[in-house]
Design an enzyme around this catalytic site. Structure first.
Site, PDB file in Angstrom:
ATOM      1  N   ASP A 115     -48.436  55.347 -14.908  1.00 40.74           N
ATOM      2  CA  ASP A 115     -49.088  54.137 -15.414  1.00 40.74           C
ATOM      3  C   ASP A 115     -48.300  53.701 -16.651  1.00 40.74           C
ATOM      4  O   ASP A 115     -47.801  54.548 -17.392  1.00 40.74           O
ATOM      5  CB  ASP A 115     -50.536  54.467 -15.782  1.00 40.74           C
ATOM      6  CG  ASP A 115     -51.217  53.321 -16.498  1.00 40.74           C
ATOM      7  OD1 ASP A 115     -51.207  52.200 -15.958  1.00 40.74           O
ATOM      8  OD2 ASP A 115     -51.739  53.547 -17.601  1.00 40.74           O
ATOM      9  N   ASP A 165     -54.007  57.421 -17.685  1.00 42.25           N
ATOM     10  CA  ASP A 165     -54.966  57.731 -18.759  1.00 42.25           C
ATOM     11  C   ASP A 165     -56.274  56.945 -18.659  1.00 42.25           C
ATOM     12  O   ASP A 165     -57.204  57.204 -19.416  1.00 42.25           O
ATOM     13  CB  ASP A 165     -54.331  57.468 -20.124  1.00 42.25           C
ATOM     14  CG  ASP A 165     -54.080  55.980 -20.377  1.00 42.25           C
ATOM     15  OD1 ASP A 165     -53.922  55.236 -19.390  1.00 42.25           O
ATOM     16  OD2 ASP A 165     -54.040  55.576 -21.548  1.00 42.25           O
ATOM     17  N   ASP A 176     -56.947  54.501 -13.334  1.00 39.32           N
ATOM     18  CA  ASP A 176     -55.951  55.423 -12.786  1.00 39.32           C
ATOM     19  C   ASP A 176     -56.598  56.536 -11.963  1.00 39.32           C
ATOM     20  O   ASP A 176     -55.903  57.248 -11.228  1.00 39.32           O
ATOM     21  CB  ASP A 176     -55.138  56.066 -13.920  1.00 39.32           C
ATOM     22  CG  ASP A 176     -54.338  55.048 -14.719  1.00 39.32           C
ATOM     23  OD1 ASP A 176     -53.766  54.146 -14.082  1.00 39.32           O
ATOM     24  OD2 ASP A 176     -54.293  55.152 -15.951  1.00 39.32           O
TER      25      ASP A 176
END
Length: 652
Positions: free
Chosen positions: A353, A543, A547
């Site tokens: 990410d 995080d 996600d």
């Protein structure tokens, strides 16, 4: 959140549940703990040494003492060998022997043919080697669970009349005010209301340097306050703190072994069964094929049982796996089980990410251009200080020494901020809201936009006189981490909801192989599946709540410790600090763990092969077999223990 947890469990642990159940069913097999067991072992050892003294002159007394050694030093081995085999066989509804049974039969066989001394030696060394294995396993677990000793128990509650009362941490409520004195443990998670200090947060993130804390900063339960005293407001129940979650992960990790370790545990009864079936063939082959006497054949059969005992094989993986998990815990990397370390070692592609993982998650001013430099900066900063504009914090942080002017600021939708200063109208807004832009600034804006940066113009009387460019920049550890993964042949992908241009700009700085931009949160899991089809074993690093589905879908999910609770709950590995160098270290150590386990397995099988060959050549004895076989067990245990140490060539 429960749905996510359930999905996660099914995805990662479906096959593991059977193994885990099996481990619990056999937990007693290798448990030699208890002071009495140790005392009896040493009683048996003394009897063995006294027996050696009488061995030449009085064989009867010596044999009685050697028998005492077998009973005292080996009673738990005999009980576990016979008792566990019966119990496990009834449970499984098929014959399920263990290596303790193999050693018990070998000892009884040695006694049956009059080799009391060798039978006693076999039990002594076998018991000693397993005490060592248990100590190593215990040491690895203690390295992790010494965290429990750091769990806070008391808090200083500030009452309504400002007096202080010491209460149990379990009784602290969210919203309560607490006082933390210098040198005290922070009782729970919260925010500083008054005071300043430095706090040792190594129990949370593995970072050895104390962190400066001021009003408004977060503090975490179990961390150690420095020389300052402060008051704090509680933001989490004691069962929901970061530290409480660490303890939950620790408990999970201890029951979850690596794939190799669980395979070895599953194979043990099969291996022992084969050895027992071969035993009569070995004994019968002596007189009928090799011309041995029946006594010699029986003796060689005993040596065979000792030689093929899987002690070293059984000890090849568990101490190594626990040592690795322990080492990583001390570095601020929490692994929910050894199986995930094995997966991490075999990762072929990582998907990251962008925001908060590869980048800091906060924009900073990267470029600026002003005609009338200092005065214009003072005006811009003074305007931004009076707004909640999302980029205001970054602009103020860029120019901390500016003079603050007394301005009245208006925030107009679609136009941005405007203020009047010394008869002139100043405005800060997006480029499309301005008509009069000098060609040089237009060209500069196009170039900065190409680099993925967000540009804002500053105008004086509607004529643009300057610009600021902002960007969420890569964090300091990301570039080195990406370089490492590329060096070891792992494909890297950045997943971002940002525009393609912005994503590619960050990827270029980091050297990432692939960018997937304009991604909606629900698409991340689909991308993880596509990566699995393209590359095989995939790790996802993220995080946020968005996600979580991708963390579950990937083969190994890695959550950043500053991330959301949901991401941490469903991940397999948690980096307690947003530091990708910790992921590099975890990957390196996981690879080393796999290498050490294979070294142990190959060495253990080699020793078994050598002992079997020597036995058939007539060059081995029970004593030599015991010493070499149990010696190899000690070697593999000590080899696994190396994983507790930080390798010098690795990043720490």
């Amino acid at each position: 959140m429960e749905d996510l947890k359930t999905t996660h469990t099914n995805h990662h642990n479906h096959s593991h549940n059977q193994e885990h159940h099996h481990e619990h069913g056999h937990a007693h097999e290798h448990h030699h703990g208890g002071k009495m067991t140790v005392v009896l072992f040493f009683v048996g050892l003394v009897m063995f040494l006294v027996g050696l003294f009488f061995h030449q002159n009085n064989g009867v007394i010596a044999n009685v003492l050697f028998t005492g050694t077998i009973l005292f030093s080996g009673f738990h081995i005999i009980i576990e060998g016979l008792g566990d085999t019966v119990r496990d066989s009834i449970e499984a509804k098929r014959f399920r022997p263990n290596l303790h049974l193999l050693m018990t039969l070998a000892t009884l066989g040695a006694v049956a043919i009059g080799n009391f001394e060798e039978g006693a030696l076999l039990i002594l060394i076998f018991a000693a080697a397993h005490f060592l294995e248990e100590y190593v396993d215990g040491k690895s677990k203690r390295e992790i669970t010494n965290l429990l000793n750091m769990n806070p128990t008391e808090a200083r509650l500030i009452l309504a009349d400002d007096t202080v009362k010491v209460i149990s941490v379990d009784d602290v409520k969210v919203g309560a005010r607490l006082q933390v004195l210098n040198g005290d443990q922070v009782p729970t998670d919260g925010v500083i209301l008054s005071g300043r200090t430095a706090i040792d947060e190594s129990s949370i993130n593995g970072e050895s340097m104390p962190k400066e804390k001021n009003v408004g900063d977060e503090v975490f339960g179990s961390t150690i306050n420095g020389s300052g005293t402060f008051t704090m407001e509680v933001t989490k129940d004691s069962s929901e703190t970061v530290f409480a979650k660490i303890l939950q992960l620790v408990n999970q990790s201890q029951g979850n072994l690596s794939k190799t370790a669980t395979f070895i545990k599953r194979m043990e009864p099969i291996y022992v069964t084969i050895a027992l079936l071969l035993f009569p063939l070995v004994v019968l082959s002596g007189p009928y094929l090799l011309g041995w006497s029946w006594d010699l054949s029986w003796y060689r059969g005993m040596v065979f049982l000792i030689s093929v005992s899987p002690c070293a094989l059984a000890a090849s993986a568990v101490p190594t796996t626990l040592s690795t998990i322990s080492n990583l815990a001390k570095k601020g990397v929490l692994v929910k089980g050894g199986a995930f370390l094995s997966t991490l070692a075999g990762v072929k592609a990582f998907a990251f990410d962008k925001t908060g993982t590869l980048t800091n998650g906060k924009p900073v001013v990267t470029d600026y251009s002003f005609e009338d430099n200092q005065e214009l900066i003072d005006i811009v900063v003074s305007m931004e200080k009076q707004t909640n504009h999302p980029l205001a914090t970054a602009i103020i942080a860029k120019f901390p020494t500016s003079n603050v002017l007394d301005l009245t600021v208006e925030n107009e939708v679609g136009k941005g901020l405007s203020a009047v200063y010394q008869g002139h109208n100043y405005r800060i807004g997006k480029p499309s809201s301005f008509m009069q832009v000098p060609e040089a600034l237009k060209a500069e804006e196009r170039q900065l936009a190409q680099e993925g940066k967000t540009v804002v113009f500053v105008a004086k009387d509607e004529v643009v006189v300057g610009l600021l460019a902002l960007m969420d920049v890569p964090n300091k550890d990301a570039k080195q981490a990406i370089q490492y993964f590329q060096q070891v042949g792992i494909h890297t992908t950045m997943i971002t909801g940002d525009a393609q241009l912005t994503g590619e700009a960050v990827a270029k700085q980091l050297g990432i192989d692939e960018v997937v931009a304009n991604v909606m949160p629900e698409d991340k899991a689909k991308i993880a599946k596509e990566q699995q089809e393209a590359y095989g074993t995939v790790g996802m690093v993220g995080d946020g709540i968005n996600d979580a589905p991708a963390l579950v879908t990937s083969d190994v999910g890695i959550a950043m410790g500053d991330g959301t609770d949901v991401a941490i709950d469903v991940a397999d590995v948690v980096l307690m600090k947003n530091d990708l160098s910790k992921l590099v270290y975890a990957h390196q150590l996981a690879k080393k763990m796999d290498r050490v386990i294979w070294q142990n397995l190959i060495f253990a099988m080699f020793v078994v092969l050598v002992l079997v060959v020597l036995n058939f050549l007539g060059k081995s004895s029970i004593a030599l077999g015991v010493i070499l076989h149990e010696g190899s067990t000690i070697v593999v245990i000590l080899n696994g223990l190396r994983l507790l140490l930080t390798p010098k060539k690795f990043l720490a």
